[in-house]
Design a protein around this motif. Sequence first.
Motif, PDB file in Angstrom:
ATOM      1  N   ILE A  19       0.811  -1.213   0.000  1.00  0.00           N
ATOM      2  CA  ILE A  19       0.000   0.000   0.000  1.00  0.00           C
ATOM      3  C   ILE A  19       0.850   1.271   0.000  1.00  0.00           C
ATOM      4  O   ILE A  19       0.475   2.292  -0.578  1.00  0.00           O
ATOM      5  N   VAL A  20       2.032   1.195   0.613  1.00  0.00           N
ATOM      6  CA  VAL A  20       2.922   2.354   0.624  1.00  0.00           C
ATOM      7  C   VAL A  20       3.355   2.699  -0.796  1.00  0.00           C
ATOM      8  O   VAL A  20       3.291   3.858  -1.236  1.00  0.00           O
ATOM      9  N   PHE A  21       3.772   1.694  -1.538  1.00  0.00           N
ATOM     10  CA  PHE A  21       4.273   1.928  -2.894  1.00  0.00           C
ATOM     11  C   PHE A  21       3.134   2.180  -3.863  1.00  0.00           C
ATOM     12  O   PHE A  21       3.276   2.960  -4.810  1.00  0.00           O
ATOM     13  N   ALA A  22       2.002   1.542  -3.620  1.00  0.00           N
ATOM     14  CA  ALA A  22       0.843   1.799  -4.467  1.00  0.00           C
ATOM     15  C   ALA A  22       0.357   3.239  -4.305  1.00  0.00           C
ATOM     16  O   ALA A  22       0.035   3.919  -5.286  1.00  0.00           O
ATOM     17  N   ALA A  23       0.314   3.716  -3.058  1.00  0.00           N
ATOM     18  CA  ALA A  23      -0.133   5.088  -2.801  1.00  0.00           C
ATOM     19  C   ALA A  23       0.793   6.099  -3.465  1.00  0.00           C
ATOM     20  O   ALA A  23       0.341   7.061  -4.100  1.00  0.00           O
ATOM     21  N   ALA A  24       2.093   5.880  -3.310  1.00  0.00           N
ATOM     22  CA  ALA A  24       3.055   6.791  -3.944  1.00  0.00           C
ATOM     23  C   ALA A  24       2.964   6.697  -5.459  1.00  0.00           C
ATOM     24  O   ALA A  24       3.098   7.712  -6.168  1.00  0.00           O
ATOM     25  N   GLY A  25       2.733   5.492  -5.975  1.00  0.00           N
ATOM     26  CA  GLY A  25       2.593   5.328  -7.412  1.00  0.00           C
ATOM     27  C   GLY A  25       1.372   6.025  -7.973  1.00  0.00           C
ATOM     28  O   GLY A  25       1.349   6.431  -9.134  1.00  0.00           O
ATOM     29  N   VAL A  26       0.338   6.190  -7.155  1.00  0.00           N
ATOM     30  CA  VAL A  26      -0.863   6.926  -7.562  1.00  0.00           C
ATOM     31  C   VAL A  26      -0.621   8.433  -7.521  1.00  0.00           C
ATOM     32  O   VAL A  26      -1.035   9.175  -8.415  1.00  0.00           O
ATOM     33  N   ALA A  27       0.078   8.893  -6.481  1.00  0.00           N
ATOM     34  CA  ALA A  27       0.181  10.334  -6.231  1.00  0.00           C
ATOM     35  C   ALA A  27       1.369  11.003  -6.913  1.00  0.00           C
ATOM     36  O   ALA A  27       1.252  12.152  -7.372  1.00  0.00           O
ATOM     37  N   LEU A  28       2.511  10.320  -6.980  1.00  0.00           N
ATOM     38  CA  LEU A  28       3.690  10.976  -7.556  1.00  0.00           C
ATOM     39  C   LEU A  28       3.473  11.447  -8.995  1.00  0.00           C
ATOM     40  O   LEU A  28       3.980  12.516  -9.369  1.00  0.00           O
ATOM     41  N   PRO A  29       2.748  10.689  -9.846  1.00  0.00           N
ATOM     42  CA  PRO A  29       2.507  11.212 -11.192  1.00  0.00           C
ATOM     43  C   PRO A  29       1.761  12.543 -11.205  1.00  0.00           C
ATOM     44  O   PRO A  29       1.997  13.383 -12.082  1.00  0.00           O
ATOM     45  N   VAL A  30       0.869  12.766 -10.245  1.00  0.00           N
ATOM     46  CA  VAL A  30       0.161  14.046 -10.172  1.00  0.00           C
ATOM     47  C   VAL A  30       1.146  15.166  -9.857  1.00  0.00           C
ATOM     48  O   VAL A  30       1.139  16.230 -10.497  1.00  0.00           O
ATOM     49  N   LEU A  31       1.993  14.942  -8.859  1.00  0.00           N
ATOM     50  CA  LEU A  31       3.007  15.936  -8.504  1.00  0.00           C
ATOM     51  C   LEU A  31       3.987  16.134  -9.662  1.00  0.00           C
ATOM     52  O   LEU A  31       4.457  17.253  -9.911  1.00  0.00           O
ATOM     53  N   MET A  32       4.294  15.061 -10.370  1.00  0.00           N
ATOM     54  CA  MET A  32       5.179  15.126 -11.530  1.00  0.00           C
ATOM     55  C   MET A  32       4.581  15.997 -12.626  1.00  0.00           C
ATOM     56  O   MET A  32       5.276  16.851 -13.217  1.00  0.00           O
ATOM     57  N   VAL A  33       3.295  15.818 -12.899  1.00  0.00           N
ATOM     58  CA  VAL A  33       2.635  16.592 -13.951  1.00  0.00           C
ATOM     59  C   VAL A  33       2.542  18.067 -13.561  1.00  0.00           C
ATOM     60  O   VAL A  33       2.751  18.955 -14.406  1.00  0.00           O
ATOM     61  N   ILE A  34       2.250  18.338 -12.293  1.00  0.00           N
ATOM     62  CA  ILE A  34       2.203  19.728 -11.837  1.00  0.00           C
ATOM     63  C   ILE A  34       3.561  20.397 -12.032  1.00  0.00           C
ATOM     64  O   ILE A  34       3.649  21.537 -12.526  1.00  0.00           O
TER      65      ILE A  34
END
Length: 439
Positions: A19-34
């Motif tokens: 869940i730790v890596f899944a959560a980061a995998g969901v959220a980091l792309p959003v921060l990356m796009v911003i």
Amino acid sequence: MTDLLYARAQMGLSLAFHIVFAAAGVALPVLMVISDWKARRTGDADYRLLSQKLAKGTAILFAVGAVSGTVLSFELGLLWPEFMGQYGEVIGLPFALEGVAFFTEAIFLGIYLYGRERVSPGLHLFSGVMVALSGAASAFFVTLVNVFMNDPSGFTPTAVGPMNIEPLAAMFSSGWKYQTVHVLISCYQASAFAMAGIHAFVLLKHPGSGFHRKALSVALPVACLTALLQPLVGDFLAKHTAKEQPVKLAAMEGHFDTERGAPLRLGGLPDVETATTPYALDIPKGLSILAFGDPDAEVRGLKEFPREDWPPVAKVHVSFQVMVGAGSAMALLSVVTLLLRWRKREWPASRWMMRAWLWASPLGLLALEAGWLVTEWGRQPWILHGVMRTAEAVTPVPHLAAPFWTFTLVYLFLGVVVTFLLARQVAGTLPGREADDAH
């Protein structure tokens, strides 16, 4: 421990790790796009570097999340064959759609990572958006399976198995809106708080670093927004739980006796032998108000239900208190941060605020893990609530201690490797190395 406990422990360990890596995998792309969008809008090299670093972090976490997620899918079939054998066809649709989302995410992540100078800027940014959307879709479909396990629908249970199967009704069980949104927000919240804490830590040592100030300006809006939205979504989810799973709500609150105007208990440690929750601070009528919006509403207590249907009350209650406490602390810090942002017209950068964000950085992950414990422990002793008990679903294969300890060692190794790789990504942005990294 019994083989049932080893099976549960292995599934729990796998989920806690994944869940730790899944959560980061969901959220980091959003921060990356911003970050990428800001780089294109301003031409600032720091935002470009940040988007590159976040893309590399996304790739690392995507790889580990894919491995641990694959292990989980095998464990569902190997550890719980009765459940998957009887109900796999009922809830197979979201599993299939999650696979589509996974492959879509992999394809567009490849384009984003290797197409920066090879495709048009618009297509490159679009690929990043698709990575973010696919990651969210993957988490959405997986969460639907958990919703089904907590509130099964879309079939008629019979002695020979499920009949009259309706896959769409099973996929969208009651309450799916609240739990999926709750999970997605928790992913963005945990990752944004962790990212803010990392950059706050560097700024405490290097206050003049422009790169880390800009990185903080990307993380803080996401962290503050999600921290304030989450309690609202959590309230809707709690009201749904009160209606559909009253025994889980009673365990969450350490509530043993059915009563009107039930108090809200803060803290305490439930004692099932005495049916009390010592050391708790009671807020009069608070639970009736939060659960039903009525100060005189009746809230059913644990004594209303057969003892063999109780979840592990103390574990559920303490996990729920940890989740709420961590969430409240994050919401409070976000309010203070936004007030300072409004007054000073810029994101606060004082040392005491940096220390506050540093100390708050693990709270998102803590709340995420605690929330999943509430969900999973609160469903016990059922693997499919009200239909199949966990003990009925476990594999008859003996000696489950061996795979449990094997996977524990594997996860420890993977955790060390990932921490090392991510630390190197952060180290590459320290003052004096940013320019080299940009090349």
